[in-house]
Scaffold this motif. Structure first.
Motif, PDB file in Angstrom:
ATOM      1  N   ALA A 149       9.471  -6.673  -4.107  1.00 24.30           N
ATOM      2  CA  ALA A 149       8.331  -7.559  -4.339  1.00 24.30           C
ATOM      3  C   ALA A 149       7.763  -8.090  -3.023  1.00 24.30           C
ATOM      4  O   ALA A 149       6.550  -8.134  -2.826  1.00 24.30           O
ATOM      5  N   THR A 150       8.665  -8.478  -2.107  1.00 25.02           N
ATOM      6  CA  THR A 150       8.206  -8.987  -0.810  1.00 25.02           C
ATOM      7  C   THR A 150       7.468  -7.904  -0.029  1.00 25.02           C
ATOM      8  O   THR A 150       6.429  -8.159   0.608  1.00 25.02           O
ATOM      9  N   PRO A 208      -6.487  -7.185  -4.435  1.00 27.10           N
ATOM     10  CA  PRO A 208      -6.429  -8.647  -4.536  1.00 27.10           C
ATOM     11  C   PRO A 208      -5.019  -9.220  -4.646  1.00 27.10           C
ATOM     12  O   PRO A 208      -4.692 -10.189  -3.978  1.00 27.10           O
ATOM     13  N   GLU A 209      -4.159  -8.651  -5.493  1.00 24.94           N
ATOM     14  CA  GLU A 209      -2.863  -9.279  -5.741  1.00 24.94           C
ATOM     15  C   GLU A 209      -1.887  -8.250  -6.303  1.00 24.94           C
ATOM     16  O   GLU A 209      -2.250  -7.344  -7.035  1.00 24.94           O
ATOM     17  N   ILE A 210      -0.618  -8.423  -5.948  1.00 23.85           N
ATOM     18  CA  ILE A 210       0.465  -7.612  -6.499  1.00 23.85           C
ATOM     19  C   ILE A 210       1.527  -8.562  -7.024  1.00 23.85           C
ATOM     20  O   ILE A 210       1.970  -9.457  -6.310  1.00 23.85           O
ATOM     21  N   SER A 211       1.917  -8.392  -8.264  1.00 22.86           N
ATOM     22  CA  SER A 211       2.921  -9.266  -8.877  1.00 22.86           C
ATOM     23  C   SER A 211       3.999  -8.415  -9.512  1.00 22.86           C
ATOM     24  O   SER A 211       3.719  -7.470 -10.260  1.00 22.86           O
ATOM     25  N   PHE A 255       0.945  -6.222   1.320  1.00 27.11           N
ATOM     26  CA  PHE A 255      -0.311  -5.481   1.315  1.00 27.11           C
ATOM     27  C   PHE A 255      -1.436  -6.247   0.613  1.00 27.11           C
ATOM     28  O   PHE A 255      -2.571  -5.779   0.575  1.00 27.11           O
ATOM     29  N   GLU A 256      -1.144  -7.418   0.033  1.00 26.48           N
ATOM     30  CA  GLU A 256      -2.168  -8.180  -0.674  1.00 26.48           C
ATOM     31  C   GLU A 256      -3.309  -8.564   0.269  1.00 26.48           C
ATOM     32  O   GLU A 256      -3.084  -8.914   1.434  1.00 26.48           O
ATOM     33  N   MET A 290      14.566   1.177  -1.304  1.00 24.15           N
ATOM     34  CA  MET A 290      14.689  -0.236  -1.630  1.00 24.15           C
ATOM     35  C   MET A 290      15.071  -0.379  -3.101  1.00 24.15           C
ATOM     36  O   MET A 290      14.373   0.103  -3.974  1.00 24.15           O
ATOM     37  N   THR A 291      16.207  -1.048  -3.362  1.00 22.44           N
ATOM     38  CA  THR A 291      16.661  -1.226  -4.734  1.00 22.44           C
ATOM     39  C   THR A 291      16.672  -2.689  -5.143  1.00 22.44           C
ATOM     40  O   THR A 291      16.720  -2.995  -6.319  1.00 22.44           O
ATOM     41  N   ASP A 292      16.672  -3.610  -4.177  1.00 20.36           N
ATOM     42  CA  ASP A 292      16.674  -5.017  -4.498  1.00 20.36           C
ATOM     43  C   ASP A 292      15.280  -5.448  -4.948  1.00 20.36           C
ATOM     44  O   ASP A 292      14.291  -5.162  -4.281  1.00 20.36           O
ATOM     45  N   ALA A 293      15.222  -6.161  -6.094  1.00 21.23           N
ATOM     46  CA  ALA A 293      13.927  -6.544  -6.665  1.00 21.23           C
ATOM     47  C   ALA A 293      13.153  -7.453  -5.731  1.00 21.23           C
ATOM     48  O   ALA A 293      11.951  -7.285  -5.522  1.00 21.23           O
ATOM     49  N   ALA A 294      13.824  -8.439  -5.163  1.00 22.37           N
ATOM     50  CA  ALA A 294      13.132  -9.363  -4.274  1.00 22.37           C
ATOM     51  C   ALA A 294      12.603  -8.645  -3.046  1.00 22.37           C
ATOM     52  O   ALA A 294      11.506  -8.932  -2.548  1.00 22.37           O
TER      53      ALA A 294
END
Length: 225
Positions: free
Chosen positions: A8-9, A33-36, A14-15, A1-5
């Motif tokens: 991130a998605t 709890p969260e991944i950003s 897994f959140e 996976m090379t696309d940033a979006a």
């Protein structure tokens, strides 16, 4: 996976994952709890950091995880994990379950400073313990020996003519010399500890944090008038 979006998605799926495992008759749990992904663009060399919370009753330990875009793996630093829990099969299985076995996960050990930083601190503490002894120890080797009185008459020394300029002589006593010596020793110890701490922080700085810091510095340099 090379696309940033896309990355991130994928990671955000897994959140909220949580799992539990027993260890020494106690119930432990892991929670993600969260991944950003943040605002900065992702590259094949990017590393996305996020915390995973390890709980045991009221005790909560934050473990630093990161997704390595170059390898497609999830890695985590082991420094915050209790030593007796490291290598326990229950912990490893619980971490794997957080990512539903779809991502390879591997531990990463923190890099250590060459030589033991604790040795420097211990030496400094020993030196500081010696300083008070120097302050109270009487200085006997510097005491002047008594001068034997001569029976021969002494002639008064000729006095120099008064030139209008008065000399001021300052004598430093033994206590002042001891105090200056103590100050010099303490300053040297503080300098050694400071250099060791700076070297340790520079050597253990995380590659992802260093990369992010350099990006911020470069952005500030570009925006500077």
């Amino acid at each position: 996976m090379t696309d940033a979006a896309e990355v991130a998605t994928f990671l955000k799926s897994f959140e909220g994952a949580a799992t539990t495992f027993p260890f020494r008759d106690l119930e432990w749990s892991l929670w993600l709890p969260e991944i950003s992904a943040g605002d900065r663009p992702l590259t094949p060399a990017s590393q996305l950091f996020f915390p995973v919370l390890l709980r045991r009753g009221p005790q909560v330990i934050a473990i630093r995880f990161f997704y390595d875009c170059a390898s497609g793996k999830v890695r985590y630093y082991t420094g915050a994990i209790p030593p007796d829990l490291m290598g326990h099969a229950g912990l490893e299985n619980a971490i794997s379950e957080l990512f539903r076995h779809s991502l390879p996960v591997e531990p990463v050990r923190q890099r250590k400073l060459r030589g033991d930083g604790a040795v420097v601190e211990r030496s400094a503490a020993q030196a500081l313990a010696i300083v008070p002894e120097l302050a109270v120890r009487p200085s006997t080797e510097l005491m002047p020996a008594p001068v034997a009185q001569s029976s021969a008459p002494t002639m008064p020394a000729p006095q120099a003519a008064d030139s209008g300029v008065k000399r001021v002589e300052i004598e430093i006593g033994h206590r002042v010399r001891d105090a200056l010596l103590i100050v010099a020793i303490v300053c040297g110890i503080v300098a050694v500890v400071g250099i060791a701490a700076w070297t340790y922080l520079a050597a253990t700085e995380d590659p992802g944090v260093r990369h992010h810091r350099l990006q911020i510095e470069e952005l500030k340099a570009r925006n500077a008038p």
